[in-house]
Design a protein around this motif. Structure first.
Motif, PDB file in Angstrom:
ATOM      1  N   ARG A  49      -1.531   7.147   4.178  1.00  0.00           N
ATOM      2  CA  ARG A  49      -0.165   6.865   3.752  1.00  0.00           C
ATOM      3  C   ARG A  49       0.136   7.640   2.469  1.00  0.00           C
ATOM      4  N   ARG A  52       4.625   7.286  -3.067  1.00  0.00           N
ATOM      5  CA  ARG A  52       5.507   8.147  -3.854  1.00  0.00           C
ATOM      6  C   ARG A  52       6.309   7.400  -4.922  1.00  0.00           C
ATOM      7  N   GLN A  63       6.077   3.648  -0.271  1.00  0.00           N
ATOM      8  CA  GLN A  63       5.463   4.722   0.494  1.00  0.00           C
ATOM      9  C   GLN A  63       6.411   5.246   1.551  1.00  0.00           C
ATOM     10  N   ASP A  64       6.209   6.509   1.922  1.00  0.00           N
ATOM     11  CA  ASP A  64       6.818   7.089   3.116  1.00  0.00           C
ATOM     12  C   ASP A  64       5.713   7.229   4.147  1.00  0.00           C
ATOM     13  N   ASP A  65       6.038   6.922   5.399  1.00  0.00           N
ATOM     14  CA  ASP A  65       4.974   6.806   6.380  1.00  0.00           C
ATOM     15  C   ASP A  65       5.468   7.240   7.751  1.00  0.00           C
ATOM     16  N   SER A  66       4.711   8.107   8.397  1.00  0.00           N
ATOM     17  CA  SER A  66       5.094   8.582   9.728  1.00  0.00           C
ATOM     18  C   SER A  66       5.044   7.468  10.768  1.00  0.00           C
ATOM     19  N   GLY A  69       7.388   4.146   8.711  1.00  0.00           N
ATOM     20  CA  GLY A  69       8.724   4.508   8.269  1.00  0.00           C
ATOM     21  C   GLY A  69       8.826   4.748   6.771  1.00  0.00           C
ATOM     22  N   PRO A  70      10.000   5.211   6.299  1.00  0.00           N
ATOM     23  CA  PRO A  70      10.185   5.513   4.878  1.00  0.00           C
ATOM     24  C   PRO A  70      10.450   4.260   4.048  1.00  0.00           C
ATOM     25  N   ASN A  71      10.217   4.393   2.765  1.00  0.00           N
ATOM     26  CA  ASN A  71      10.575   3.358   1.785  1.00  0.00           C
ATOM     27  C   ASN A  71       9.923   2.002   2.051  1.00  0.00           C
ATOM     28  N   LYS A  72       8.730   2.037   2.629  1.00  0.00           N
ATOM     29  CA  LYS A  72       8.014   0.781   2.848  1.00  0.00           C
ATOM     30  C   LYS A  72       7.446   0.296   1.522  1.00  0.00           C
TER      31      LYS A  72
END
Length: 248
Positions: A49, A52, A63-66, A69-72
């Protein structure tokens, strides 16, 4: 990973013994951090992960995560519980102009051996704080291996081997490598067989280890078969490519 980063004109540093404060320091300097954790708390699926951001008031990392998802947002406590099984390891990927800053933040742990020494001391302390927790013992095993103390690595591993999550060795092979260094090849083969027949047959690194052992024993044909299996499951696995090239 380092060679892959270089194709984009970037450098990378892999270290263990990270902390929330260290992540915050990198993030505050606009340097995202790649970390390896479990996918979810109390689950044994490994996951990378990108951290950021953080919210100190809410005590969460962002975090951003593939996958997720983003903004977790993940609480510090939950994050640490998922990070501990991987010796609090992290990867910094950075452009050349930030190298001096990255090394300044790393401090003494710019030296990889120092990071492993500190990780070992931390794991020893954590085994005392919670003796029933298997992860500090595994971290102790991994750290001892990287410091060349193979007997200590095996001793720590065997304390918790029967209680480790099923996928633990899917992601970290230090105990297997420690057995190999000590010449305990029966244990090497037994642990590898257990992994390959228990849900992870596509583990190129393990075929590579077996192939190298067979090669050392003079059995080139069996070695070749193992290297070919490594490539069957990962056609880009360079160690197997190089080994087969030397056999031709």
């Amino acid at each position: 990973f380092s060679e892959y980063a270089q194709t984009f004109g970037l450098s990378s540093v892999l270290r263990v013994n990270g902390s929330i404060d260290l992540l915050k320091l990198f993030i505050a300097n606009d340097i995202p951090v790649v970390v390896k954790t479990w996918l979810k708390k109390d689950e044994d699926i490994g996951h990378f992960r990108i951290v950021r951001g953080f919210d100190e008031n809410a005590k969460v990392l962002i975090q951003d995560d593939s996958y997720q998802g983003p903004n977790k947002r993940i609480s510090y406590f939950e994050f640490m519980s998922m990070w501990q099984p991987f010796n609090y390891g992290y990867i910094i990927v950075y452009p050349k102009e930030k190298e001096e800053l990255v090394f300044a933040i790393l401090g003494k742990e710019r030296d990889e051996r120092v990071a492993w020494q500190n990780a070992r001391a931390r794991a020893q302390e954590e085994t005392q704080l919670d003796p029933d927790n298997v992860y500090p013992w595994f971290n102790l095993s991994a750290s001892a291996y990287h410091l060349g103390d193979y007997s200590a690595s095996i001793e720590a591993f065997e304390k918790v081997e029967a209680r480790l999550p099923r996928r633990m060795l899917w992601y970290q092979t230090e105990p297997i490598l420690a057995y190999r260094e000590l010449g305990k090849l029966d244990r090497v083969f037994a642990v590898i067989d257990r992994i390959l027949t228990n849900g992870n047959r596509a583990y190129s690194e393990l075929y590579q280890i077996r192939g190298e052992i067979f090669l050392e024993q003079g059995d080139k044909e069996r070695a070749k078969q193992e290297f070919e299996l490594a490539l069957q499951y990962n056609k880009n696995f360079e160690p197997a490519k190089e080994a087969l090239a030397r056999l031709r």
